[in-house]
Design a protein around this motif. Structure first.
Motif, short mmCIF file in Angstrom:
data_model
loop_
_atom_site.label_atom_id
_atom_site.label_comp_id
_atom_site.label_asym_id
_atom_site.label_seq_id
_atom_site.Cartn_x
_atom_site.Cartn_y
_atom_site.Cartn_z
N LYS A 39 15.45 -0.30 -4.99
CA LYS A 39 14.60 -1.39 -5.46
C LYS A 39 14.57 -2.57 -4.49
O LYS A 39 13.51 -3.05 -4.12
CB LYS A 39 15.06 -1.84 -6.84
N HIS A 40 15.73 -3.04 -4.07
CA HIS A 40 15.76 -4.24 -3.24
C HIS A 40 15.40 -3.96 -1.79
O HIS A 40 14.89 -4.85 -1.09
CB HIS A 40 17.14 -4.90 -3.32
N PHE A 41 15.67 -2.75 -1.31
CA PHE A 41 15.35 -2.41 0.08
C PHE A 41 14.17 -1.45 0.20
O PHE A 41 13.87 -0.97 1.31
CB PHE A 41 16.58 -1.81 0.78
N HIS A 42 13.51 -1.13 -0.91
CA HIS A 42 12.31 -0.28 -0.90
C HIS A 42 12.57 1.10 -0.31
O HIS A 42 11.64 1.75 0.18
CB HIS A 42 11.17 -0.96 -0.13
N VAL A 43 13.82 1.55 -0.35
CA VAL A 43 14.14 2.87 0.18
C VAL A 43 13.44 3.94 -0.67
O VAL A 43 13.30 3.80 -1.89
CB VAL A 43 15.67 3.06 0.21
N ASP A 44 13.00 5.01 -0.01
CA ASP A 44 12.16 6.01 -0.67
C ASP A 44 12.94 7.17 -1.28
O ASP A 44 12.36 7.98 -2.01
CB ASP A 44 11.15 6.56 0.34
N GLY A 45 14.21 7.26 -0.97
CA GLY A 45 14.99 8.35 -1.53
C GLY A 45 16.44 8.25 -1.13
O GLY A 45 16.80 7.59 -0.14
N LEU A 46 17.29 8.91 -1.90
CA LEU A 46 18.71 9.02 -1.60
C LEU A 46 19.08 10.49 -1.53
O LEU A 46 18.69 11.27 -2.40
CB LEU A 46 19.55 8.34 -2.68
N ARG A 47 19.79 10.86 -0.47
CA ARG A 47 20.36 12.20 -0.41
C ARG A 47 21.82 12.08 -0.85
O ARG A 47 22.62 11.42 -0.20
CB ARG A 47 20.27 12.76 1.02
N VAL A 48 22.11 12.66 -2.00
CA VAL A 48 23.43 12.49 -2.61
C VAL A 48 24.39 13.48 -1.95
O VAL A 48 24.21 14.70 -2.03
CB VAL A 48 23.36 12.70 -4.13
N ALA A 75 0.84 -1.21 0.00
CA ALA A 75 0.00 0.00 0.00
C ALA A 75 0.88 1.25 0.00
O ALA A 75 0.60 2.22 -0.72
CB ALA A 75 -0.93 -0.01 1.21
N TRP A 76 1.94 1.23 0.82
CA TRP A 76 2.84 2.39 0.85
C TRP A 76 3.51 2.59 -0.50
O TRP A 76 3.56 3.70 -1.02
CB TRP A 76 3.90 2.20 1.93
N MET A 77 4.05 1.52 -1.07
CA MET A 77 4.78 1.64 -2.32
C MET A 77 3.87 2.12 -3.45
O MET A 77 4.30 2.89 -4.32
CB MET A 77 5.43 0.30 -2.69
N GLN A 78 2.61 1.67 -3.44
CA GLN A 78 1.68 2.11 -4.48
C GLN A 78 1.36 3.59 -4.35
O GLN A 78 1.17 4.29 -5.35
CB GLN A 78 0.39 1.29 -4.39
N ALA A 79 1.31 4.08 -3.11
CA ALA A 79 0.93 5.48 -2.87
C ALA A 79 2.14 6.40 -2.75
O ALA A 79 1.97 7.61 -2.61
CB ALA A 79 0.09 5.57 -1.59
N ARG A 80 3.34 5.85 -2.85
CA ARG A 80 4.54 6.63 -2.55
C ARG A 80 4.69 7.84 -3.46
O ARG A 80 5.06 8.94 -3.01
CB ARG A 80 5.78 5.75 -2.63
N VAL A 120 16.53 6.43 -12.30
CA VAL A 120 15.71 6.25 -11.09
C VAL A 120 14.25 6.55 -11.38
O VAL A 120 13.35 5.85 -10.90
CB VAL A 120 16.25 7.13 -9.95
N ALA A 121 13.98 7.57 -12.18
CA ALA A 121 12.59 7.91 -12.51
C ALA A 121 11.89 6.74 -13.20
O ALA A 121 10.68 6.53 -13.02
CB ALA A 121 12.55 9.16 -13.38
N LEU A 122 12.65 5.96 -13.97
CA LEU A 122 12.07 4.81 -14.67
C LEU A 122 12.02 3.57 -13.80
O LEU A 122 11.03 2.84 -13.80
CB LEU A 122 12.90 4.51 -15.92
N GLU A 123 13.08 3.32 -13.06
CA GLU A 123 13.22 2.06 -12.32
C GLU A 123 12.60 2.10 -10.93
O GLU A 123 12.23 1.06 -10.39
CB GLU A 123 14.71 1.71 -12.20
N ALA A 124 12.51 3.27 -10.32
CA ALA A 124 11.95 3.40 -8.97
C ALA A 124 11.02 4.60 -8.93
O ALA A 124 11.32 5.62 -8.29
CB ALA A 124 13.07 3.54 -7.94
N PRO A 125 9.89 4.52 -9.62
CA PRO A 125 8.99 5.69 -9.73
C PRO A 125 8.60 6.23 -8.36
O PRO A 125 8.29 5.47 -7.44
CB PRO A 125 7.77 5.12 -10.46
N GLY A 126 8.64 7.54 -8.25
CA GLY A 126 8.24 8.19 -7.00
C GLY A 126 9.36 8.36 -6.01
O GLY A 126 9.21 9.07 -5.01
N ALA A 127 10.51 7.71 -6.23
CA ALA A 127 11.64 7.84 -5.30
C ALA A 127 12.24 9.24 -5.44
O ALA A 127 12.23 9.84 -6.51
CB ALA A 127 12.69 6.78 -5.57
N LEU A 128 12.79 9.74 -4.33
CA LEU A 128 13.41 11.05 -4.30
C LEU A 128 14.92 10.93 -4.43
O LEU A 128 15.54 10.06 -3.81
CB LEU A 128 13.10 11.76 -2.97
N ILE A 129 15.52 11.80 -5.23
CA ILE A 129 16.97 11.93 -5.28
C ILE A 129 17.27 13.39 -4.95
O ILE A 129 16.85 14.31 -5.67
CB ILE A 129 17.55 11.56 -6.65
#
Length: 738
Positions: free
Chosen positions: A407-416, A236-241, A458-467
């Motif tokens: 992808k493997h750990f479902h992390v929601d974003g990376l701060r570079v 549910a979280w990943m779908q709404a992320r 990332v936009a393609l492979e992990a939609p909704g993730a923040l960089i």
């Protein structure tokens, strides 16, 4: 046919010499099964210190041959009259071991995997290279593969072969420069490294760049990891992320260092041990929920040899630190956060790496991951090495690291981390200490290409993730899309706002009139990027003082200043980030070897700051005016920006649906009665935040919960209110509905 009658049983003299000295570039050409030219097989095994070797039929265990020892110590040879699957039963001084012959297996990695790796665009490299637990031809074991194109020989070493590089030399796959070997029957948990013969000799044993798990520092070996087996329940979280993390959504981040947020301590308060991921989840998640943050941001949890680097000098870009548990434990922590409605952001470091001899430095005896020229490849500030992102394999290695966590750990974003150091070749370098790009400029074109590619992938492979970029320069378009010529980040840290606002708030109020523009200047460029306002760990270490200890005045004024500053921050355009301890006014600077000073929460002033943060987050999340237009000018309207004499500021925040909030800040310790401010709507304006309220341990000076408008135009508005402004306080008001 007797063994003595088989021609070619012994390898040639050069092959023997290369095996003995562990210099053979192609061990598969000598070891394992080879046709005898008469329908049978010659089998050779090089097993130094073995006592005897028998050949067993795979499956039945029946002895079908023996390998005879030769005049070459450790070299055993034998013959099978016909080809068949076999095992080797080896007797050692300490016991017996039975397993398939590692040199009986053909090439392992697929051509597509090798092609994508060489191209720098393998999207799932963490399930390709490194130590992969798998079955080959139905035989369980571990496939090892490592990139070392300039090595003369690479061996896998570990407890399983008494760290003897002669026992498991690997096969080189041309032209990719990847070495591979399948070790049958090896089980997860085994510690290992690579022994590499470089162009100039044997190197110090190297940890696996693609390791998925490691030993606990200060031990430095990699470990064979079981495939991730997290019981994910966060669909549910990943779908709404993507909706949770849109630019018009609230984003309030609690930054923390896993090892020092909270620990198990003894009676004297000294740290006995750090909590693991499960214990941390039990304690941290309710706390973050109580305070109303939308996300947590973890300082780097990728394995790093030196704890004092806080994780910013990682050597295992694919392995969660063993300090806090297994990879599965970390995955379970992320899952628990998601079930509680909390997003997880990781700090990630693609800019540089430490020069520890077991790490990436001179990995195959050459500058493989780093630039060869120290004017390009060495960070003198941090004594670290700079990734050569212009090399396709290194580019792909770091791209795969980012995708691994997302992808493997479902992390929601990376701060570079340290983006500014990546963008400029002359970063922190004097004239003559840097190499221009191919156009003669100072921009690092390879790193820029990498960052843009990263954000697009990332936009393609992990939609909704923040960089998110930690970027401190005036580089244009950091958070603009790559299609528009930008770098493509979701957000940029607003370092200018942080420096200006902290400089202002540290002034004695009597001098603030002379620094009035330091708080307002951020609005000049507030819409040039999508910003996060960061009060991070960097601001409360190295003699900079804790956030509350930066504040001027006596104890009461320090707390009032802190509450006002935090309220100003939450009411200012931009997403929010606050480092742990700042939310309750910890006095001492952060120390990574100690837990936070939780005992301070027995005092009302500290408890009051914590209560205020919780209320600010709830107001911030509840009222769209504070978040849904904070990256466009339409969401902000100055009312008073020029009252330097009184150090007063007032502005409106507007939501997309036209519902405003009024923000008024008084940065002097003088209460101001009946201060008139124009507002857009007539009626009652209710206080939703008064940073001076008694429930925050303030003086409780204010407006009794609300104030009614007068038909007196002011500040370009048709009506106005006369407000009592608390000393060193911030008010947030809304028009009463109905």
């Amino acid at each position: 046919m007797s063994v003595s009658n088989v021609k070619g049983l012994m390898p040639g003299r050069q092959d023997i010499e290369a095996l003995i000295t562990a210099r053979h570039r192609d061990p598969f050409s000598v070891l394992g099964p080879h046709p005898d030219g008469q329908g049978g097989l010659i089998i050779r095994a090089f097993l130094p210190q073995a006592l005897s070797v028998r050949v067993l039929a795979r499956g039945s265990g029946e002895q079908i041959a023996s390998l005879d020892s030769t005049h070459v110590p450790g070299l055993f040879v034998g013959h099978l009259a016909r080809p068949q699957a076999y095992e080797l039963q080896t007797s050692w001084a300490g016991g017996e071991h039975t397993s398939e012959d590692p040199y009986s297996f053909g090439p392992l990695l697929g051509e597509l995997d090798l092609y994508l790796f060489a191209e720098g665009n393998h999207r799932d490299l963490s399930r390709c290279l490194g130590a992969q637990v798998m079955a080959v031809d139905g035989i369980p074991g571990v496939r090892f593969s490592v990139w070392a194109p300039n090595a003369q020989r690479v061996s896998v070493v570990g407890d399983f072969n008494i760290w003897d590089g002669r026992r498991h030399p690997m096969r080189l796959r041309h032209p990719s420069g990847v070495w591979e070997l399948f070790i049958p029957r090896l089980e997860p948990g085994a510690a290992y490294k690579y022994e590499i013969l470089g162009p100039h000799g044997i190197l110090p044993l190297k940890a696996d760049p693609m390791a998925l798990a490691t030993q606990l520092p200060p031990e430095t070996a990699s470990k064979v990891a079981v495939p991730l087996a997290v019981e994910w329940q966060d669909d549910a979280w990943m779908q709404a992320r993507a909706a949770h993390q849109r630019p018009d959504a609230p984003l309030s981040i609690y930054e923390l260092h896993v090892g020092s947020w909270q620990c198990e301590v003894d009676d004297a308060g000294d740290v006995e041990r750090q909590y693991n991921w499960h214990e941390l989840a039990e304690r941290l998640i309710p706390y973050v929920q109580q305070l109303g943050f939308t996300h947590i941001e973890l300082m780097p949890i990728m394995e790093h040899p030196f704890g004092g680097s806080w994780g910013y000098q990682p050597l295992s870009q694919f392995a969660p630190s063993a300090r806090y548990g297994s990879p599965d434990d970390f995955g379970a922590f992320v899952n628990a956060c998601h079930l509680a409605g909390i997003g997880v952001i990781l700090d990630w470091v693609p800019a540089h790496f430490p020069n520890d001899e077991h790490g990436l430095a001179q990995f195959d005896g050459t500058a493989l991951y780093e630039y060869d020229n120290p004017l390009e490849g060495f960070h003198k500030d941090w004594n670290t090495l700079i990734y050569n992102l212009g090399r396709t394999e290194v580019h792909g290695f770091m791209l795969a690291s980012a995708l691994h966590w997302l992808k493997h750990f479902h992390v929601d974003g990376l701060r570079v981390d340290a983006v500014a150091s990546m963008l400029y070749r002359d970063y922190s370098r004097d004239a003559g200490e840097w190499v221009p790009n191919r156009h003669g400029g100072r921009e690092n074109l390879e790193a820029i290409d990498f960052l843009r590619h990263l954000n697009d992938v990332v936009a393609l492979e992990a939609p909704g993730a923040l960089i998110i970029a930690e970027e401190s320069t005036a580089w244009p378009g950091v958070s603009k899309s790559t299609a528009e010529g930008g770098l493509g980040f979701s957000y940029k840290w607003n370092m200018g706002w942080m420096h200006d606002s902290l400089h202002y708030i540290q002034q004695d109020p009597v001098y603030r009139a002379h620094h009035h523009n330091e708080l307002s200047f951020g609005l000049v460029y507030a819409w040039s990027e999508r910003f996060i306002l960061p009060i991070s760990h960097d601001e409360v270490v190295h003699g900079k003082h804790s956030l509350i200890d930066k504040m001027p005045g006596d104890r009461w004024q320090k707390f009032a200043n802190l509450r006002a500053y935090l309220s100003f921050m939450w009411a200012h355009p931009g997403k929010k980030l606050l480092f742990m301890g700042c939310e309750f006014g910890q006095w001492r600077e952060w120390n990574h070897d100690q837990q936070l000073d939780w005992y301070l929460l027995q005092y009302p002033e500290h408890k009051g700051v914590q209560k205020l943060i919780g209320d600010l987050n709830r107001v911030y999340r509840k009222h769209p005016a504070l978040h849904d237009q904070d990256d466009v000018a339409q969401g902000f309207e100055w009312l008073i920006g020029d009252d330097a004499t009184n150090s007063v500021y007032a502005w409106l925040r507007w939501s997309k649906d036209g519902k405003p909030l009024l923000v008024v800040a008084n940065f002097t310790p003088v209460p101001r009665e009946g201060y008139r401010i124009g507002v857009p709507f007539a009626g009652t304006w209710e206080e939703v935040i008064n940073s001076d309220a008694d429930l925050y341990a303030g003086s409780n000076y204010g407006n009794g919960g609300g104030v009614s408008t007068d038909n007196r135009p002011s500040h370009g508005q048709s009506v106005s209110v006369a407000l009592n402004l608390p000393p060193l306080g911030v008010l947030i008001l809304r028009p009463q509905e109905g």
